[in-house]
Write an enzyme that holds these catalytic residues in place. Structure first.
Site, short mmCIF file in Angstrom:
data_model
loop_
_atom_site.label_atom_id
_atom_site.label_comp_id
_atom_site.label_asym_id
_atom_site.label_seq_id
_atom_site.Cartn_x
_atom_site.Cartn_y
_atom_site.Cartn_z
N ASP A 139 49.50 32.85 47.82
CA ASP A 139 48.32 33.47 47.23
C ASP A 139 48.53 34.88 46.87
O ASP A 139 48.37 35.82 47.90
CB ASP A 139 47.01 33.13 48.32
N SER A 178 42.45 43.17 30.86
CA SER A 178 43.23 42.65 29.52
C SER A 178 42.40 43.35 28.63
O SER A 178 41.43 43.90 28.51
CB SER A 178 42.61 41.12 29.75
O1 LIG Z 1 39.07 34.16 47.79
C1 LIG Z 1 39.35 35.48 47.52
C2 LIG Z 1 39.41 36.15 48.48
C3 LIG Z 1 40.80 36.46 48.93
C4 LIG Z 1 40.93 37.38 50.06
C5 LIG Z 1 39.88 38.29 50.62
C6 LIG Z 1 40.13 39.01 51.55
C7 LIG Z 1 39.24 39.66 52.36
C8 LIG Z 1 39.79 40.50 53.18
C9 LIG Z 1 41.09 39.90 53.01
O2 LIG Z 1 41.38 39.05 51.95
N1 LIG Z 1 38.66 37.99 50.06
C10 LIG Z 1 38.39 36.99 49.10
O3 LIG Z 1 37.47 37.03 48.31
N2 LIG Z 1 39.48 35.74 46.42
C11 LIG Z 1 39.30 34.81 45.03
C12 LIG Z 1 37.63 34.40 44.98
C13 LIG Z 1 37.49 33.11 44.36
C14 LIG Z 1 36.14 32.86 44.05
C15 LIG Z 1 35.17 33.66 44.42
C16 LIG Z 1 35.46 34.87 45.04
N3 LIG Z 1 36.87 35.24 45.22
C17 LIG Z 1 39.57 37.31 45.99
C18 LIG Z 1 40.85 37.55 45.24
C19 LIG Z 1 39.44 37.81 45.03
#
Ligand SMILES: O=C(c1ccc(-c2ccco2)nc1O)N(Cc1ccccn1)C1CC1
Length: 408
Positions: free
Chosen positions: A110, A274
């Protein structure tokens, strides 16, 4: 001695001395009046082994010499196959070994998070569903990091938390000794129900690793000093095995050239801008679209104006709240979607066939691979976009982290 080999020798000697894992030296003995003992312990960095070899390897390249085979073999590289977990390419798993003897896992790599965590013997049985579990007590190299814990919440509402060990982690022939392994003592329902996935390997920046009070490094940051080049690449495919490589760029895995674009890692993600988008063969729309490259998100999540421009070109597409977003008739051939990268006019084109993620669960419609980034706060170039490209996650061979994009 010819200048070249002298230069190579010099290059080889210095870093080897610097990088060699010095023995733990701890001042000890009685302390008399006016004396003080300072405990000096240089952490035995068992990943340091590669430092000297990498410097020697790079010195060869720098002076235009061909590194000897033995040297090429000494600089670390890894390559692991990654496979879609279901027919919708919802996520991709790859095999990872942890501990001594090796305990096998299938983990989701990831680039949108920075914790390496696994289902474990601490995970309550009612939160497990056949996943492989990490049992630290069965690993002779496991050491609990006392007082340390982790807790993460993902944007899709999922979460997990637990305790922390250091142990040996091997991915694609690449071994990280002393890697932080985050053992789950609880996981949310969506992780429980995904029986194919035993946890995550976070490949975003270590600045957002959640271990507290002492933040830990990602697998990539742990092995980076030993890599021939401080990069990893993602080559995800539609309904077929793909590859994550560490430390090198496989020139046979892409077509044309790689276009690089600067990364903004201030939020801990592989952020980039982008230059715009194109629906089918319509005109290219110049529009700065700032987002992140996130292998851990299934969809391509972009601003509403882009999403509306795409689906307005599809007959009977509709924004169906009961399906959770835009749907299209399943038998419709969809237009390609292209997005611009870099400042040389390069584009990555997602074939229309990859813009359909299969039955939406509502009527006979199919769920679109492009959806609104709406209230997320960032645009997300997830698997729908990444599987159309060969992507280089370059942490800074040129000092500044950058993303490389190539068609394939
Ligand atoms: O899921 C996460 C995500 C991954 C890690 C962390 C995090 C907080 C603290 C450490 O890592 N917080 C996230 O929120 N998406 C994707 C996503 C998908 C759908 C909606 C919001 N976002 C992060 C990369 C943008």
């Amino acid at each position: 001695m010819p200048a070249l080999s002298k230069a190579l020798l010099a290059a080889a000697v210095a870093p080897a001395a610097i990088g060699a894992a010095l023995p733990r030296s701890v001042a000890s003995g009685n302390v008399g009046p006016g004396m003080s003992s300072i405990k000096t312990a240089r952490k035995v960095d068992s990943n340091a082994a590669g430092h000297g070899a990498r410097a020697f390897y790079n010195a060869h390249l720098k002076f235009g010499a061909t590194p000897p085979d033995a040297l090429v073999a000494a600089v670390a590289k890894g390559s692991v196959v990654t496979t879609p977990i279901n027919s919708e390419d919802e996520a991709y798993d790859a095999p990872v070994s942890i501990g001594t003897p090796a305990q096998p896992f299938n983990l989701d790599f990831d680039t949108g998070s920075s914790d390496l965590w696994v289902f474990s013997s601490l995970t309550p049985s009612n939160e497990r569903n056949g996943q492989n579990i990490y049992t630290a007590s069965r690993s002779s190299t496991a050491k609990q990091l006392s007082g340390e814990s982790w807790k993460i919440s993902y944007g899709d509402g999922s979460s997990s938390s637990g305790l922390v060990y250091s142990d040996v982690v091997t991915i694609g022939g690449l071994t990280a000794a002393g890697q932080a392994v985050e053992a789950a003592s609880r996981v949310s329902q969506s992780f429980t129900s995904e029986s194919a996935t035993d946890g995550l390997v976070g490949l975003a920046f270590s600045s957002i690793n959640t271990v507290s009070p002492d933040q830990q490094t990602t697998f990539f940051d742990t092995v980076k000093p030993s890599l021939a080049s401080p990069v990893f690449t993602a080559d995800l495919k539609h309904q077929a095995p793909g590859t994550y490589n560490f430390g090198f760029i496989d020139k046979s895995a892409f077509t044309g050239s790689i276009t690089y674009t600067p990364v903004d890692n201030s939020q801990g993600f592989w952020g980039f801008t982008s230059t715009g988008f194109q629906v089918g063969n319509n005109d290219f729309q110049q529009e700065s679209i700032t987002g992140i490259a996130d292998t851990g998100t299934t969809l391509l999540l972009l601003p509403d104006d882009v999403v509306n421009a795409y689906y307005s070109s599809v007959n009977n597409a509709q924004n169906d709240q009961s399906a959770g977003g835009f749907t299209v008739p399943c038998d419709t051939s969809l237009p390609d979607f292209s997005f611009g990268v870099g400042n040389n006019g390069a584009m990555i084109t997602i074939p229309g066939s990859l813009m359909n993620l299969g039955p939406s669960g509502s009527g006979n419609s199919c769920f679109g691979g492009l959806q609104s980034s709406g209230t997320i706060g960032t645009n997300i170039f997830g698997d729908v976009a990444l599987k159309a490209a060969f992507v280089v996650f370059d942490s800074g061979s040129q000092g500044q982290p950058q993303l490389g994009w190539a068609s394939k």
